[in-house]
Write a protein that holds these residues in place. Structure first.
Motif, PDB file in Angstrom:
ATOM      1  N   LEU A   6     -20.690  28.002   6.014  1.00 30.90           N
ATOM      2  CA  LEU A   6     -21.018  28.032   4.593  1.00 30.90           C
ATOM      3  C   LEU A   6     -21.388  26.635   4.096  1.00 30.90           C
ATOM      4  O   LEU A   6     -22.383  26.453   3.385  1.00 30.90           O
ATOM      5  CB  LEU A   6     -19.815  28.569   3.808  1.00 30.90           C
ATOM      6  CG  LEU A   6     -19.951  28.625   2.287  1.00 30.90           C
ATOM      7  CD1 LEU A   6     -21.040  29.610   1.888  1.00 30.90           C
ATOM      8  CD2 LEU A   6     -18.633  29.034   1.652  1.00 30.90           C
ATOM      9  N   ARG A   7     -20.605  25.640   4.465  1.00 29.80           N
ATOM     10  CA  ARG A   7     -20.870  24.271   4.009  1.00 29.80           C
ATOM     11  C   ARG A   7     -22.211  23.778   4.532  1.00 29.80           C
ATOM     12  O   ARG A   7     -22.985  23.161   3.797  1.00 29.80           O
ATOM     13  CB  ARG A   7     -19.729  23.360   4.468  1.00 29.80           C
ATOM     14  CG  ARG A   7     -19.865  21.926   3.974  1.00 29.80           C
ATOM     15  CD  ARG A   7     -18.685  21.065   4.385  1.00 29.80           C
ATOM     16  NE  ARG A   7     -18.607  20.886   5.833  1.00 29.80           N
ATOM     17  CZ  ARG A   7     -17.715  21.490   6.604  1.00 29.80           C
ATOM     18  NH1 ARG A   7     -16.823  22.324   6.074  1.00 29.80           N
ATOM     19  NH2 ARG A   7     -17.692  21.291   7.912  1.00 29.80           N
ATOM     20  N   ARG A   8     -22.495  24.068   5.801  1.00 29.89           N
ATOM     21  CA  ARG A   8     -23.749  23.588   6.386  1.00 29.89           C
ATOM     22  C   ARG A   8     -24.963  24.265   5.742  1.00 29.89           C
ATOM     23  O   ARG A   8     -25.976  23.614   5.469  1.00 29.89           O
ATOM     24  CB  ARG A   8     -23.739  23.857   7.893  1.00 29.89           C
ATOM     25  CG  ARG A   8     -22.756  22.956   8.657  1.00 29.89           C
ATOM     26  CD  ARG A   8     -22.740  23.313  10.125  1.00 29.89           C
ATOM     27  NE  ARG A   8     -21.836  22.424  10.865  1.00 29.89           N
ATOM     28  CZ  ARG A   8     -21.571  22.562  12.168  1.00 29.89           C
ATOM     29  NH1 ARG A   8     -22.124  23.548  12.870  1.00 29.89           N
ATOM     30  NH2 ARG A   8     -20.755  21.726  12.763  1.00 29.89           N
ATOM     31  N   GLU A   9     -24.861  25.558   5.484  1.00 29.68           N
ATOM     32  CA  GLU A   9     -25.989  26.279   4.898  1.00 29.68           C
ATOM     33  C   GLU A   9     -26.258  25.827   3.456  1.00 29.68           C
ATOM     34  O   GLU A   9     -27.405  25.680   3.057  1.00 29.68           O
ATOM     35  CB  GLU A   9     -25.714  27.784   4.935  1.00 29.68           C
ATOM     36  CG  GLU A   9     -25.817  28.389   6.321  1.00 29.68           C
ATOM     37  CD  GLU A   9     -27.174  28.149   6.945  1.00 29.68           C
ATOM     38  OE1 GLU A   9     -28.194  28.390   6.276  1.00 29.68           O
ATOM     39  OE2 GLU A   9     -27.226  27.694   8.109  1.00 29.68           O
ATOM     40  N   LEU A  10     -25.200  25.594   2.698  1.00 31.87           N
ATOM     41  CA  LEU A  10     -25.390  25.123   1.325  1.00 31.87           C
ATOM     42  C   LEU A  10     -25.980  23.721   1.300  1.00 31.87           C
ATOM     43  O   LEU A  10     -26.807  23.397   0.433  1.00 31.87           O
ATOM     44  CB  LEU A  10     -24.060  25.144   0.571  1.00 31.87           C
ATOM     45  CG  LEU A  10     -23.508  26.552   0.248  1.00 31.87           C
ATOM     46  CD1 LEU A  10     -22.119  26.431  -0.372  1.00 31.87           C
ATOM     47  CD2 LEU A  10     -24.445  27.290  -0.704  1.00 31.87           C
ATOM     48  N   ARG A  11     -25.567  22.891   2.246  1.00 32.34           N
ATOM     49  CA  ARG A  11     -26.129  21.533   2.302  1.00 32.34           C
ATOM     50  C   ARG A  11     -27.590  21.587   2.718  1.00 32.34           C
ATOM     51  O   ARG A  11     -28.421  20.844   2.191  1.00 32.34           O
ATOM     52  CB  ARG A  11     -25.314  20.703   3.281  1.00 32.34           C
ATOM     53  CG  ARG A  11     -25.752  19.238   3.366  1.00 32.34           C
ATOM     54  CD  ARG A  11     -24.902  18.498   4.381  1.00 32.34           C
ATOM     55  NE  ARG A  11     -23.488  18.531   4.008  1.00 32.34           N
ATOM     56  CZ  ARG A  11     -22.507  18.092   4.803  1.00 32.34           C
ATOM     57  NH1 ARG A  11     -22.792  17.617   6.015  1.00 32.34           N
ATOM     58  NH2 ARG A  11     -21.265  18.132   4.405  1.00 32.34           N
ATOM     59  N   ARG A  12     -27.901  22.478   3.656  1.00 27.72           N
ATOM     60  CA  ARG A  12     -29.277  22.565   4.151  1.00 27.72           C
ATOM     61  C   ARG A  12     -30.205  23.157   3.093  1.00 27.72           C
ATOM     62  O   ARG A  12     -31.387  22.809   3.027  1.00 27.72           O
ATOM     63  CB  ARG A  12     -29.301  23.425   5.419  1.00 27.72           C
ATOM     64  CG  ARG A  12     -30.626  23.450   6.147  1.00 27.72           C
ATOM     65  CD  ARG A  12     -30.432  23.888   7.590  1.00 27.72           C
ATOM     66  NE  ARG A  12     -29.912  25.233   7.676  1.00 27.72           N
ATOM     67  CZ  ARG A  12     -30.679  26.327   7.784  1.00 27.72           C
ATOM     68  NH1 ARG A  12     -31.996  26.190   7.790  1.00 27.72           N
ATOM     69  NH2 ARG A  12     -30.164  27.518   7.876  1.00 27.72           N
ATOM     70  N   ARG A  13     -29.686  24.039   2.269  1.00 27.41           N
ATOM     71  CA  ARG A  13     -30.499  24.678   1.237  1.00 27.41           C
ATOM     72  C   ARG A  13     -30.023  24.260  -0.167  1.00 27.41           C
ATOM     73  O   ARG A  13     -29.922  25.073  -1.071  1.00 27.41           O
ATOM     74  CB  ARG A  13     -30.403  26.200   1.372  1.00 27.41           C
ATOM     75  CG  ARG A  13     -31.022  26.708   2.653  1.00 27.41           C
ATOM     76  CD  ARG A  13     -30.900  28.231   2.750  1.00 27.41           C
ATOM     77  NE  ARG A  13     -31.621  28.726   3.905  1.00 27.41           N
ATOM     78  CZ  ARG A  13     -31.123  28.763   5.140  1.00 27.41           C
ATOM     79  NH1 ARG A  13     -29.887  28.331   5.348  1.00 27.41           N
ATOM     80  NH2 ARG A  13     -31.845  29.217   6.134  1.00 27.41           N
ATOM     81  N   ARG A  14     -29.729  22.985  -0.313  1.00 27.60           N
ATOM     82  CA  ARG A  14     -29.161  22.531  -1.575  1.00 27.60           C
ATOM     83  C   ARG A  14     -30.128  22.645  -2.747  1.00 27.60           C
ATOM     84  O   ARG A  14     -29.710  22.861  -3.886  1.00 27.60           O
ATOM     85  CB  ARG A  14     -28.651  21.098  -1.464  1.00 27.60           C
ATOM     86  CG  ARG A  14     -29.641  20.074  -0.983  1.00 27.60           C
ATOM     87  CD  ARG A  14     -28.990  18.686  -0.924  1.00 27.60           C
ATOM     88  NE  ARG A  14     -29.868  17.677  -0.350  1.00 27.60           N
ATOM     89  CZ  ARG A  14     -29.938  17.399   0.941  1.00 27.60           C
ATOM     90  NH1 ARG A  14     -29.181  18.081   1.805  1.00 27.60           N
ATOM     91  NH2 ARG A  14     -30.751  16.478   1.403  1.00 27.60           N
ATOM     92  N   LYS A  15     -31.434  22.515  -2.507  1.00 27.11           N
ATOM     93  CA  LYS A  15     -32.381  22.651  -3.608  1.00 27.11           C
ATOM     94  C   LYS A  15     -32.398  24.083  -4.149  1.00 27.11           C
ATOM     95  O   LYS A  15     -32.375  24.306  -5.375  1.00 27.11           O
ATOM     96  CB  LYS A  15     -33.783  22.250  -3.154  1.00 27.11           C
ATOM     97  CG  LYS A  15     -33.938  20.747  -2.897  1.00 27.11           C
ATOM     98  CD  LYS A  15     -35.376  20.409  -2.541  1.00 27.11           C
ATOM     99  CE  LYS A  15     -35.540  18.896  -2.330  1.00 27.11           C
ATOM    100  NZ  LYS A  15     -36.945  18.547  -1.980  1.00 27.11           N
ATOM    101  N   ALA A  16     -32.436  25.060  -3.246  1.00 25.02           N
ATOM    102  CA  ALA A  16     -32.420  26.445  -3.682  1.00 25.02           C
ATOM    103  C   ALA A  16     -31.095  26.772  -4.362  1.00 25.02           C
ATOM    104  O   ALA A  16     -31.054  27.483  -5.383  1.00 25.02           O
ATOM    105  CB  ALA A  16     -32.644  27.373  -2.489  1.00 25.02           C
ATOM    106  N   ALA A  17     -29.985  26.236  -3.821  1.00 22.20           N
ATOM    107  CA  ALA A  17     -28.669  26.476  -4.420  1.00 22.20           C
ATOM    108  C   ALA A  17     -28.589  25.873  -5.827  1.00 22.20           C
ATOM    109  O   ALA A  17     -28.008  26.472  -6.744  1.00 22.20           O
ATOM    110  CB  ALA A  17     -27.569  25.895  -3.532  1.00 22.20           C
ATOM    111  N   LEU A  18     -29.196  24.696  -5.997  1.00 21.40           N
ATOM    112  CA  LEU A  18     -29.167  24.042  -7.303  1.00 21.40           C
ATOM    113  C   LEU A  18     -29.985  24.823  -8.324  1.00 21.40           C
ATOM    114  O   LEU A  18     -29.605  24.922  -9.497  1.00 21.40           O
ATOM    115  CB  LEU A  18     -29.717  22.615  -7.177  1.00 21.40           C
ATOM    116  CG  LEU A  18     -29.669  21.773  -8.455  1.00 21.40           C
ATOM    117  CD1 LEU A  18     -28.224  21.638  -8.934  1.00 21.40           C
ATOM    118  CD2 LEU A  18     -30.293  20.406  -8.220  1.00 21.40           C
TER     119      LEU A  18
END
Length: 487
Positions: A6-18
């Motif tokens: 979960l942490r790695r995916e959110l970091r990798r897709r941080r723009k979409a998450a933001l």
């Protein structure tokens, strides 16, 4: 493994998450601000009503409106005196000329659901002070002795009268007779004693008075000085400042003393009622109307309908347009978040197909997608709460001052007669002036724990909805789809 991925995916897709979190944050912040402003409007309306009712009052009982009797209008008489001699006359009258027998208080107190009842007498004092001055006759032509215009005669043809006339000052102030044995109920409870002391329970008929601070300053009175009403000197024992910005009366004195001075022995204008349970106010109102005839019963909800001005307009907008608009924006943000999450899943077909080929079950993939959406929702919730708190603070710090005008559509001083408007009831002295008065209320936006809790629930709900979109899409993926995407 779950949290690491979960942490790695959110970091990798941080723009979409933001982007997803920002959309949710905007909707949540708008809901917080609108709900806080609505709460501030409610508090402002309560302040207006408290300035009329008094703290702790749930209902008021007044006499039903009647046609005024002949001769009720104040009449001032002046005797002929030497030229230039000062004359004065004053009248102490019941505001609105509507009174109830004070036995009504005991009758109301016996009704089911009534915790406490207390009577009050609202008065106005009018004093006219001034002098007459005779005019001078200017002779226009010679006349015969003893004839018109001559010695021993009146004015003749061509004679004129110059000068003369009358100059009178009119002074008026409002008084309220309060039951000193029940100091925690009635309009005086909205004022704080800032100098001197309040009434004691033994001063039921004492010649003492408490003055509103604004009137004390205007009249140049202070604690220890005396105020003369109908030839009786009242000692000023305290100065009170209204918490709501405008006092219910300018002078407060013991109820029995007010009845004696005004010739209204055994009478009251208003009965203030406190219910045992705020949820039973309507039932208490119905009981009083049924068992105490010839009266008008007014609740705070009834009185709120008479408040107009920018406060009423802003409250209506915040309650209807603003609230529904905020919910619409929040719904749109949740739907957009769901669509973005679903779109992101469609771009991760190879990733999820590969994970399934390695042994991940559909439920595990679904939980992973929902977990990511929930984290996005929580981030959006934190951002939304921060922005919402900031917006509420800006409204409180720099918000406009609203005005509330008290109409005469109902309640004490309205159709029931008595005391809706400060300064006089309908038809009573000072009524026209009082109806034109307004209260200035500073707009605030208090944020309650309930509003913050609502924001947290909305953020979790938004994350779950967005996760549901993505989870449904992810659960339909097959390992074979990953093979088709291998380059």
């Amino acid at each position: 493994m779950f949290f690491t991925y979960l942490r790695r995916e959110l970091r990798r897709r941080r723009k979409a998450a933001l982007v997803v979190a920002s959309g949710l944050a905007l909707g949540i912040a708008l809901v917080i601000v609108v709900n806080s402003v609505s709460s501030g409007m409610k508090q402002a309306q309560d302040k207006v009503l408290e300035s009329l009712y008094g703290l702790g009052t749930d209902l008021t009982v007044t006499k039903a409106r009647e046609q005024p009797e002949a001769g009720q209008r104040p009449r001032f008489e002046f005797k002929g005196r030497d030229d230039g001699e000062e004359q004065s006359s004053d009248r102490l009258m019941v505001q609105g000329f509507q009174t109830l027998p004070d036995s009504t208080v005991a009758t109301v107190a016996k009704q089911d659901g009534v915790a406490k009842a207390v009577g009050g007498l609202s008065l106005v004092n009018l004093k006219i002070n001034g002098e007459f001055k005779r005019g001078e006759i200017q002779r226009g032509q010679a006349v015969q002795p003893g004839g018109p215009g001559g010695p021993g005669g009146g004015s003749g043809p061509g004679d004129t009268v110059t000068g003369g006339g009358a100059a009178f000052d009119v002074d008026s102030f409002t008084l309220y007779g309060t039951d000193v044995t029940t100091p925690d109920l009635g309009p005086l409870t909205t004022s704080a004693i800032t100098s001197g002391r309040g009434f004691t329970t033994k001063e039921t008929d004492a010649k003492v008075a408490i003055l509103d601070s604004a009137y004390a300053k205007q009249a140049g009175l202070s604690v220890g000085k005396t105020l003369t009403v109908k030839g009786v000197e009242l000692t000023v024992i305290g100065i009170a400042t209204a918490d709501s910005g405008q006092a219910a009366a300018q002078v407060y004195l013991p109820l029995k003393q007010a009845q004696t001075l005004s010739g209204s022995q055994g009478k009251v204008t208003t009965v203030y009622v406190k219910a045992t349970d705020s949820k039973e106010i309507d039932a208490v109102k119905a009981a009083i109307q049924k068992n105490v005839t010839g009266t008008t019963v007014t609740t705070s909800a009834d009185l709120a309908q008479t408040v107009s001005g920018s406060l009423d307009t802003a409250a209506g907008l915040a309650t209807t347009v603003g609230r529904w608009l905020s919910y619409a924006v929040l719904l749109a943000a949740v739907l957009v978040a769901g669509l973005l999450t679903s779109s992101a899943v469609s771009r991760r077909v190879r990733e999820f197909g590969t994970l399934k080929a390695l042994g991940w079950k559909s439920g595990r993939v679904t939980r992973q997608v929902v977990g990511e959406a929930l984290v996005n929702g929580l981030i959006g919730g934190v951002l939304g709460i921060a922005v919402g708190l900031g917006g509420a603070w800006l409204v409180t710090a720099f918000g406009p001052t609203l005005t509330a005008e008290l109409g005469a559509g109902g309640g004490p001083g309205g159709p029931g007669g008595g005391r809706l408007v400060v300064g006089g009831g309908p038809g009573g002295p000072g009524a026209a002036e009082a109806l034109g008065k307004t209260l200035d209320i500073a707009l605030t936006a208090p944020v309650s724990l309930t509003t913050v809790g609502l924001a947290v629930l909305l953020s979790l709900g938004g994350g779950l909805v967005a996760g549901a979109f993505g989870a449904w899409r992810a659960s339909r993926l097959r390992p074979a789809d990953a093979l088709r995407r291998v380059e």
